[in-house]
Write an enzyme that holds these catalytic residues in place. Structure first.
Site, short mmCIF file in Angstrom:
data_model
loop_
_atom_site.label_atom_id
_atom_site.label_comp_id
_atom_site.label_asym_id
_atom_site.label_seq_id
_atom_site.Cartn_x
_atom_site.Cartn_y
_atom_site.Cartn_z
CG ASP A 16 6.60 50.99 44.29
OD1 ASP A 16 7.67 50.84 44.91
OD2 ASP A 16 6.37 50.44 43.20
CG ASP A 30 11.26 49.03 45.58
OD1 ASP A 30 10.21 49.67 45.77
OD2 ASP A 30 11.29 47.98 44.93
#
Length: 515
Positions: free
Chosen positions: A108, A295
């Site tokens: 992430d 992201d």
């Protein structure tokens, strides 16, 4: 660039070591090749209706509102946003401890901590369906025990820090600090197809200022180039979901050259983007520039509600019909028009009408998104503007955009009445007629003086439900006020279209067409 060595010992011990490593590596998701790059293969899961119903960024906090270790260490970033990861499609395997205990994690770029469930997580049903770290089984475990809270979904998940060796691909990172989660109370955890998160953001937003995994990769000499790159495979029939390469770039995964833009604010991989074009027309808000966070931990693209609503209108998305929005148009539309055309400053129009007070912080209702400006995150202490204030501000903005296109008053007010019907619904997703995908427009992001178009096939999510397909728009609303906003979050919809290089050495991000 990254390699491993086997230390020779007595013949029998050497044989056992080789056999152990063979058995271990056989099941680890990495690929090595002659170019010396270390690759971690990513698995892909298909999204379902329930996942998309819950997929959105929950809250955005300003001014470093998250507490860290022992509630005393504040994050230094100006923006922290919470997400539930239910729409995360891509994850890979890592090993923690000696011998390695295996976990599926999301790699992430929108967070910075490594966390997995702990063996001490006993009171949460979700912990029993995920792999749990057991410190007693590791010979390289070092106790820390300091408590912490990790931002997640509706607030925090509790845990404590520990330290152990970490296996990523074919390397072992020594003494990596991570969080053992002790409670997974939310029902969202039951639906997660992975165990934890491996954050690839900057140390600036790491809870407890824990050193991120890839920082230790660099410091321990595993990365000759201070970069990592991400490729998400968009072929649904492929067994490989994607690949993250540490220390280099795989030329097979992109076409042409990368366009690099500087990191505008450390913490997240945050860059500046220019205008967002719809049918080659400006959507208005980002003509002077907007911030964007890259992201990989979310599938969707989040952006200002005023722009997302314009996109929903253009692609025929059926979202939440806001009675209040239409009410403002019908009751105040002519007055708003006269105020704007007479030269009244747009930011005070809704105050003059009486729908905004501009007192204290501003918070949108949960049907759109949430903004909080409070260091202590105490909702009861917030001075809230009416949701009508937010809707009024958007209507003023839409009128300004349409005026630049020289439309008439009647046509503009009718158009904005239609926009009210396209506001994102309470859970963020917008339904699309799958048959209309071929006729939908491109949506273009301007980044670094270059156009990055997304085709309808790239920004529409098709979910198979029984014998039929359901299609969703890939855009959801998120509203962050200046100076941090307006803000975009470019998730896997964008990253799947563009191979991405995260260049820590030069503090920049690069995009090229994915192959």
């Amino acid at each position: 660039m990254l390699c491993y060595t086997l230390v020779e010992n007595m013949e029998f011990k050497y044989f056992l070591t080789v056999m152990f490593l063979w058995a271990l590596f056989k099941f680890l998701p990495f690929v090595t090749s002659d170019d010396g790059l270390m690759r971690v293969s990513l698995q892909r899961r298909n999204l379902d209706v329930n996942t998309l119903n819950s997929a959105r960024i929950k809250e955005v906090f300003n001014h470093g509102g998250l507490r860290g270790v022992n509630d005393g260490n504040y994050l230094s970033t100006d923006i922290v946003y919470l997400k539930n990861y239910l729409d995360a499609q891509y994850f890979g395997e890592i090993g923690i401890g000696s011998p390695p205990q295996m976990f599926k994690v999301v790699f992430d770029t929108g967070s910075s901590n490594l966390w997995v469930p702990s063996s001490k997580c006993r009171l949460s049903i979700a912990c029993y369906i995920h792999s749990k770290y057991r410190s007693k089984l590791s010979s390289t475990y070092t106790k820390n025990g300091t408590s912490c809270k990790i931002p997640f979904s509706r607030g925090y998940i509790p845990g404590f820090f520990s330290q152990d060796n970490l296996k990523v691909g074919n390397i072992i990172i020594r003494d990596q600090e991570f969080t053992e989660i002790t409670k997974e109370g939310s029902l969202e955890f039951l639906a997660m197809h992975f165990d934890g998160i491996l954050g690839l953001g900057f140390q600036d937003i790491s809870v407890g200022q824990v050193k991120p995994v890839w920082y230790n990769m660099i410091e321990q000499g595993y990365m000759t180039q201070k970069i990592f790159s991400l490729w998400l495979n968009q072929n649904p029939d492929s067994n490989i979901g994607g690949e993250i390469v540490f220390g280099g770039i795989d030329w097979r995964h992109f076409r042409g050259d990368h366009t690099y833009v500087p990191v505008s604010q450390k913490g997240y991989w945050q860059i500046d983007v220019g205008d967002i074009l719809l049918q080659n027309n400006s959507t208005g808000l980002c003509q002077g520039g907007c911030a964007a966070i890259i992201d990989s931990g979310t599938s969707l693209i989040a952006g200002p509600t005023s722009v997302v609503t314009q996109i929903n209108h253009a692609i025929g998305a059926e979202g939440y019909v806001s009675y209040e929005c239409k009410n403002i148009i019908h009751n105040y539309g002519d007055l708003i028009w006269e105020f704007i055309t007479s030269g009244l400053r747009p930011e005070i129009i809704c105050v003059d009408i009486g729908l905004c007070s501009r007192n204290g912080s501003r918070r949108m209702n949960d049907d759109i998104e949430t903004m909080v400006d409070d260091e202590n995150l105490d909702d009861s202490q917030q001075t809230r503007e009416s949701p009508l204030c937010t809707l009024c501000d958007m209507i003023v903005f839409w009128v300004q955009v349409q005026l630049k296109q020289r439309n008439t008053r009647e046509r503009i007010l009718n158009y904005i009445d239609e926009l009210c019907e396209k506001l994102p619904n309470p859970v963020g997703q917008s339904f699309i007629n799958c048959d209309n995908i071929p006729t939908m427009p491109q949506i273009i992001f301007k980044i670094g003086n270059r156009s990055f178009p997304l085709s309808p096939e790239q920004y529409i999510l098709r979910v198979e439900e029984g014998c039929s397909s359901v299609c969703y728009g890939g855009f959801v609303g998120i509203d962050v006020p200046p100076p941090q906003g307006p803000l975009w979050v470019l998730g896997d919809i964008f990253l799947g279209a563009y191979h991405t290089v995260f260049d820590y050495g030069n503090l920049r991000v690069g995009f090229a067409e994915a192959a």
